[in-house]
Design a protein around this motif. Structure first.
Motif, PDB file in Angstrom:
ATOM      1  N   LEU A 162     -24.612 -74.711 122.466  1.00 52.98           N
ATOM      2  CA  LEU A 162     -25.978 -74.536 121.973  1.00 52.98           C
ATOM      3  C   LEU A 162     -26.217 -73.077 121.597  1.00 52.98           C
ATOM      4  N   SER A 163     -27.017 -72.881 120.546  1.00 53.19           N
ATOM      5  CA  SER A 163     -27.402 -71.511 120.161  1.00 53.19           C
ATOM      6  C   SER A 163     -28.628 -71.600 119.258  1.00 53.19           C
ATOM      7  N   THR A 164     -29.152 -70.445 118.894  1.00 57.89           N
ATOM      8  CA  THR A 164     -30.154 -70.396 117.819  1.00 57.89           C
ATOM      9  C   THR A 164     -29.386 -70.380 116.490  1.00 57.89           C
ATOM     10  N   PRO A 165     -30.078 -70.627 115.374  1.00 58.96           N
ATOM     11  CA  PRO A 165     -29.384 -70.514 114.075  1.00 58.96           C
ATOM     12  C   PRO A 165     -28.809 -69.107 113.881  1.00 58.96           C
ATOM     13  N   GLU A 166     -29.495 -68.077 114.424  1.00 58.30           N
ATOM     14  CA  GLU A 166     -29.044 -66.684 114.231  1.00 58.30           C
ATOM     15  C   GLU A 166     -27.736 -66.396 114.970  1.00 58.30           C
ATOM     16  N   GLN A 167     -27.440 -67.146 116.013  1.00 63.67           N
ATOM     17  CA  GLN A 167     -26.232 -66.869 116.808  1.00 63.67           C
ATOM     18  C   GLN A 167     -25.157 -67.945 116.637  1.00 63.67           C
ATOM     19  N   GLU A 168     -25.220 -68.639 115.501  1.00 61.72           N
ATOM     20  CA  GLU A 168     -24.265 -69.738 115.268  1.00 61.72           C
ATOM     21  C   GLU A 168     -22.812 -69.231 115.273  1.00 61.72           C
ATOM     22  N   ASN A 169     -22.593 -68.007 114.779  1.00 65.12           N
ATOM     23  CA  ASN A 169     -21.214 -67.486 114.759  1.00 65.12           C
ATOM     24  C   ASN A 169     -20.674 -67.298 116.171  1.00 65.12           C
ATOM     25  N   GLN A 170     -21.515 -66.760 117.053  1.00 66.57           N
ATOM     26  CA  GLN A 170     -21.075 -66.591 118.450  1.00 66.57           C
ATOM     27  C   GLN A 170     -20.796 -67.965 119.074  1.00 66.57           C
ATOM     28  N   ALA A 171     -21.624 -68.955 118.719  1.00 68.46           N
ATOM     29  CA  ALA A 171     -21.435 -70.307 119.261  1.00 68.46           C
ATOM     30  C   ALA A 171     -20.126 -70.910 118.743  1.00 68.46           C
ATOM     31  N   ALA A 172     -19.813 -70.656 117.478  1.00 64.53           N
ATOM     32  CA  ALA A 172     -18.577 -71.207 116.899  1.00 64.53           C
ATOM     33  C   ALA A 172     -17.357 -70.630 117.616  1.00 64.53           C
ATOM     34  N   GLU A 173     -17.452 -69.359 118.007  1.00 60.11           N
ATOM     35  CA  GLU A 173     -16.343 -68.740 118.739  1.00 60.11           C
ATOM     36  C   GLU A 173     -16.139 -69.450 120.091  1.00 60.11           C
ATOM     37  N   ILE A 174     -17.244 -69.794 120.756  1.00 59.19           N
ATOM     38  CA  ILE A 174     -17.151 -70.506 122.050  1.00 59.19           C
ATOM     39  C   ILE A 174     -16.577 -71.910 121.834  1.00 59.19           C
ATOM     40  N   SER A 175     -17.010 -72.533 120.737  1.00 63.37           N
ATOM     41  CA  SER A 175     -16.501 -73.872 120.433  1.00 63.37           C
ATOM     42  C   SER A 175     -14.978 -73.817 120.242  1.00 63.37           C
ATOM     43  N   ASP A 176     -14.505 -72.779 119.542  1.00 67.33           N
ATOM     44  CA  ASP A 176     -13.054 -72.614 119.360  1.00 67.33           C
ATOM     45  C   ASP A 176     -12.365 -72.431 120.714  1.00 67.33           C
ATOM     46  N   ALA A 177     -12.988 -71.611 121.586  1.00 71.99           N
ATOM     47  CA  ALA A 177     -12.373 -71.339 122.892  1.00 71.99           C
ATOM     48  C   ALA A 177     -12.310 -72.605 123.746  1.00 71.99           C
ATOM     49  N   LEU A 178     -13.239 -73.537 123.508  1.00 73.53           N
ATOM     50  CA  LEU A 178     -13.231 -74.795 124.280  1.00 73.53           C
ATOM     51  C   LEU A 178     -12.136 -75.739 123.801  1.00 73.53           C
ATOM     52  N   GLY A 179     -11.659 -75.513 122.571  1.00 65.73           N
ATOM     53  CA  GLY A 179     -10.565 -76.335 122.032  1.00 65.73           C
ATOM     54  C   GLY A 179     -10.939 -77.803 121.965  1.00 65.73           C
ATOM     55  N   TYR A 180     -10.026 -78.675 122.465  1.00 65.96           N
ATOM     56  CA  TYR A 180     -10.263 -80.126 122.353  1.00 65.96           C
ATOM     57  C   TYR A 180     -11.479 -80.585 123.162  1.00 65.96           C
ATOM     58  N   ARG A 181     -11.975 -79.723 124.073  1.00 70.71           N
ATOM     59  CA  ARG A 181     -13.138 -80.119 124.882  1.00 70.71           C
ATOM     60  C   ARG A 181     -14.448 -79.941 124.114  1.00 70.71           C
ATOM     61  N   SER A 182     -14.403 -79.297 122.949  1.00 69.70           N
ATOM     62  CA  SER A 182     -15.652 -79.019 122.236  1.00 69.70           C
ATOM     63  C   SER A 182     -16.205 -80.260 121.541  1.00 69.70           C
ATOM     64  N   ALA A 183     -17.522 -80.454 121.717  1.00 67.12           N
ATOM     65  CA  ALA A 183     -18.207 -81.525 120.969  1.00 67.12           C
ATOM     66  C   ALA A 183     -18.907 -80.939 119.758  1.00 67.12           C
ATOM     67  N   GLY A 184     -18.670 -79.653 119.481  1.00 67.27           N
ATOM     68  CA  GLY A 184     -19.284 -79.021 118.309  1.00 67.27           C
ATOM     69  C   GLY A 184     -20.391 -78.054 118.698  1.00 67.27           C
ATOM     70  N   VAL A 185     -21.093 -77.578 117.670  1.00 67.47           N
ATOM     71  CA  VAL A 185     -22.158 -76.581 117.864  1.00 67.47           C
ATOM     72  C   VAL A 185     -23.481 -77.179 117.422  1.00 67.47           C
ATOM     73  N   LEU A 186     -24.508 -76.955 118.232  1.00 64.97           N
ATOM     74  CA  LEU A 186     -25.865 -77.378 117.885  1.00 64.97           C
ATOM     75  C   LEU A 186     -26.722 -76.106 117.858  1.00 64.97           C
ATOM     76  N   ALA A 187     -26.902 -75.558 116.643  1.00 66.71           N
ATOM     77  CA  ALA A 187     -27.583 -74.256 116.532  1.00 66.71           C
ATOM     78  C   ALA A 187     -29.059 -74.475 116.215  1.00 66.71           C
ATOM     79  N   VAL A 188     -29.777 -75.113 117.155  1.00 70.08           N
ATOM     80  CA  VAL A 188     -31.156 -75.521 116.873  1.00 70.08           C
ATOM     81  C   VAL A 188     -32.177 -74.910 117.840  1.00 70.08           C
ATOM     82  N   ALA A 189     -31.727 -74.046 118.769  1.00 69.04           N
ATOM     83  CA  ALA A 189     -32.662 -73.539 119.796  1.00 69.04           C
ATOM     84  C   ALA A 189     -33.766 -72.715 119.144  1.00 69.04           C
ATOM     85  N   ARG A 190     -34.974 -72.854 119.690  1.00 67.94           N
ATOM     86  CA  ARG A 190     -36.123 -72.098 119.180  1.00 67.94           C
ATOM     87  C   ARG A 190     -36.934 -71.550 120.350  1.00 67.94           C
ATOM     88  N   MET A 191     -37.676 -70.487 120.072  1.00 70.01           N
ATOM     89  CA  MET A 191     -38.552 -69.869 121.079  1.00 70.01           C
ATOM     90  C   MET A 191     -39.493 -70.925 121.680  1.00 70.01           C
TER      91      MET A 191
END
Ligand code: NAD
Length: 351
Positions: free
Chosen positions: A38-67
């Motif tokens: 999970l991340s905000t749209p602004e931090q989607e790149n950081q989230a994608a890096e975590i998704s890569d680090a999770l490898g086969y365990r990743s269910a993807g990125v949901l960059a929808v968090a809001r204040m």
């Protein structure tokens, strides 16, 4: 020896530069097989890096968090997790993203890993604020506490200087109120004192040199202690005022805390427990000490500057006294009018 109640929750906390790369190991320890990042749209790149680090365990990125954690966003996120078959989340971001992870956990009971990238401290608390139809309500529930928190200083390096200062002042406010909290205890007092000293040392360096790893690490450690204080101790006037001002005038979270801190701290300056802060600022006094510190950091100087309308002062004072809550010093509407007016103008607090 004073008597006290010390509350604690089972969490695993890793404080280590670069530890985000070990997120898969942490997911395995929790027995997670499919993890949504999970991340905000602004931090989607950081989230994608975590998704890569999770490898086969990743269910993807949901960059929808809001204040302010809108419930409709949470409900859509829960649907996405269910479609993806996710059994855990990793929240990488500030209080908004961690809020989404908590709101999902409340509804699904799935474990969360939090990777904080600001100093707000939400990852250490059982508190969740949510907004439905524009109305924000706050609850405390042990189900929203992350199972694991990874403090990786490298994730904070991109937080701009101004945002770092405001977020750091937000953190300090947790520790200041923790020091005089009704349910403070010997351990929380040690944590709060160390938290304020560490942040007062580190934040001016971070403001000048946002890529200074050592100062960033100190600031992150201080913020961790402040988050513990927020999680363990009941807050008082400062947090109530920020909640009222943020909710009534849609003011930005960290900036509101940064502006209000000197005035609320001065109002409670004689509270039992604040002795270490009085020593820190000496003759200047607590309010003026924090006021000068906030200026040194380049934080916004008044509620007017962050968008509060002048004709909102009376309403804010009404709201501040509308429901009773504990504070070390009693107050009435006229006290609140004076305090909010001073914060609106950005006047130097007198001791
Ligand atoms: P935030 O999470 O709203 O982040 C503000 C912006 O900064 C976002 O766009 C975010 O993506 C970006 N950002 C965050 N870290 C970054 C980084 N390292 N680099 C670049 N951009 C970055 O800000 P916040 O102040 O951390 O959180 C505020 C919210 O958290 C409020 O809704 C507040 O109520 C909540 N909060 C809750 C608790 C709790 O215990 N429940 C505690 C503190 C704050």
């Amino acid at each position: 020896m004073e008597t006290f109640v010390y509350k604690t929750h089972a969490m695993r906390i890793r404080f280590q530069r670069g530890c985000r790369s070990r997120v898969a190991e942490e997911a395995d320890l929790l027995g997670l097989e499919k993890v949504m990042v999970l991340s905000t749209p602004e931090q989607e790149n950081q989230a994608a890096e975590i998704s890569d680090a999770l490898g086969y365990r990743s269910a993807g990125v949901l960059a929808v968090a809001r204040m302010h954690t809108p419930t409709d966003v949470t409900e859509r996120a829960v649907d996405s997790l269910s479609r993806a078959g996710a059994d855990g989340t990793v929240s990488i971001g500030g209080g908004s993203t961690i809020g989404l992870g908590k709101a999902i956990a409340l509804r699904t009971n799935i474990p969360q890993i939090a990777i904080p990238t600001t100093y707000a401290g939400s990852e250490m608390t059982s508190i969740l604020g949510q907004t439905k139809d524009g109305v924000k309500s706050t609850l405390r529930d042990a189900r929203v506490i992350p199972a694991c928190v990874l403090y990786d200083v490298e994730c904070t390096l991109t937080l701009p200087s101004a945002a770092s200062s405001n977020s750091g002042l937000n953190a300090i406010a947790h520790a200041v109120e923790g020091l005089y909290s009704q349910d403070r205890n010997p351990i929380s007092k040690l944590q709060c004192i160390d938290a304020v000293r560490t942040l007062v040392d580190a934040l001016p360096v971070v403001a000048r040199k946002p890529d200074d790893i050592e100062a960033r690490q100190k600031a992150q450690y201080g913020a961790f202690l402040c988050g513990l204080a927020l999680g363990q101790s009941g807050m008082a006037l400062h947090h109530k005022l920020c909640h009222v001002l943020g909710g009534a005038f849609d003011l930005p979270h960290a900036e509101t805390h940064a502006v209000v801190l000197p005035y609320a701290a001065e109002f409670n300056a004689d509270a039992e427990g604040l002795e270490p802060i009085r020593q820190l600022f000496g003759d200047a006094g607590i309010g003026a000490g924090f006021w000068e510190f906030a200026r040194l950091l380049g934080a916004p100087s008044s509620l007017a500057e962050i968008g509060m309308p002048e004709d909102g002062i009376e309403r804010a004072a009404d709201l501040a006294v509308a429901s009773p809550y504990w504070n070390p010093r009693s107050f009435d509407r006229s006290d609140m009018l004076i305090l909010i007016r001073a914060a609106f103008d950005g006047a130097r607090p007198a001791n």
